[in-house]
Design an enzyme around this catalytic site. Structure first.
Site, short mmCIF file in Angstrom:
data_model
loop_
_atom_site.label_atom_id
_atom_site.label_comp_id
_atom_site.label_asym_id
_atom_site.label_seq_id
_atom_site.Cartn_x
_atom_site.Cartn_y
_atom_site.Cartn_z
N HIS A 136 22.35 20.21 15.93
CA HIS A 136 23.31 21.20 15.41
C HIS A 136 24.42 20.54 14.60
O HIS A 136 24.76 21.01 13.51
CB HIS A 136 23.91 22.00 16.57
CG HIS A 136 24.46 23.33 16.15
ND1 HIS A 136 24.37 24.46 16.92
CD2 HIS A 136 25.09 23.72 15.02
CE1 HIS A 136 24.92 25.48 16.29
NE2 HIS A 136 25.38 25.06 15.14
N TYR A 156 24.87 29.61 20.54
CA TYR A 156 25.00 31.04 20.29
C TYR A 156 24.84 31.85 21.57
O TYR A 156 25.20 33.03 21.60
CB TYR A 156 23.96 31.54 19.28
CG TYR A 156 24.01 30.92 17.91
CD1 TYR A 156 25.05 30.10 17.50
CD2 TYR A 156 22.97 31.16 17.00
CE1 TYR A 156 25.06 29.53 16.24
CE2 TYR A 156 22.98 30.60 15.74
CZ TYR A 156 24.01 29.77 15.36
OH TYR A 156 24.03 29.21 14.11
#
Length: 253
Positions: free
Chosen positions: A94, A36
């Protein structure tokens, strides 16, 4: 893990003031990730907040090129430095691809947990077979599994696995990427309770003991999402949304 029932997804948030506003409005679970590119933003927002750090549950995720056994420790320390924290409560794989090798990655993650840098080794976007391999390697289920879950995409097998083994299922994109207002079943439930479709979607997830982390940037949306905690849907409402036949996965592998 005593995970707050509703958290804040921070993908795309680039203003620390948004994080501070969320904390001021009762958010205690903050979710970020290396990919991000805003761990420092989240960290600055936490630093500005006038609450004890111990009240927050913070999670971040190692990207797929940081999952080699020799990369994990340094990568975690880099994330902590960007966040300005000495530990995170949740550290996620992730996605189980790239450098991910369960026999090498998971013991390396366990080591950083033992070193006190991480509260719980967690996973994201894992299928049931991958969750079972996690259990084989570490001898326990993950601290959490974070998956896409919303009215238009309902991976029930992941929910059942979480329920069976007693860990939280965290739902990202819980508002179907802003499309819940176009889902007839959700709109019907919303009208019945005089709430928004977004609140109906969150209340539905909460009724299923799923932990949604909607992204919100404005004070209005932050408050509206939090209000879903006080909305009680009945079994008919839950079944109506469960029965949505459209399937639209926003973030396929």
């Amino acid at each position: 893990m005593d995970l707050p029932r509703l958290g804040l997804g921070t993908m795309g948030i680039d203003d620390p003031a948004t994080i501070g506003t969320a904390i001021d409005h009762g958010y205690r679970h903050l979710d970020t990730a290396q990919i991000y590119d805003n761990e420092a933003v989240v960290g600055e927002g936490i630093e500005r907040a006038s609450i004890d750090r111990e009240e927050l549950t913070v999670g971040t995720k190692l990207w797929v090129d940081q999952l080699g056994a020799d990369a994990v420790s340094e990568s975690v320390e880099a994330s902590l430095e960007r966040l300005g924290l000495d530990r995170v409560e949740l550290l996620y794989v992730h996605r189980p691809r790239g450098d991910y090798d369960p026999e090498e990655t998971l013991p390396a993650l366990e080591k950083v947990r033992e070193d006190g840098l991480v509260g719980g080794v967690s996973v994201s976007n894992f299928e049931v077979s991958q969750l079972e391999r996690f259990r084989d390697v570490l001898g326990r289920p993950p601290a959490a599994n974070q998956v896409e879950y919303h009215p238009l995409y309902q991976p029930e097998d992941r929910l059942e696995h979480a329920r069976e083994h007693g860990y939280p299922l965290v739902a990202y994109s819980p508002l179907s990427g802003g499309r819940v207002g176009d889902v007839e079943a959700v709109v019907t439930v919303a009208e019945k309770h005089d709430i928004s479709p977004e609140q109906a979607s969150l209340a539905w997830l909460l009724a299923k003991d799923i932990y949604p982390i909607p992204k919100a940037s404005s004070r209005t949306h932050l408050e509206a999402n939090r209000a879903a905690l006080d909305i009680a849907l009945d079994d008919e409402d839950v079944a109506r949304i469960d029965g949505v036949e459209r399937e639209e996965e926003l973030y396929p592998e």
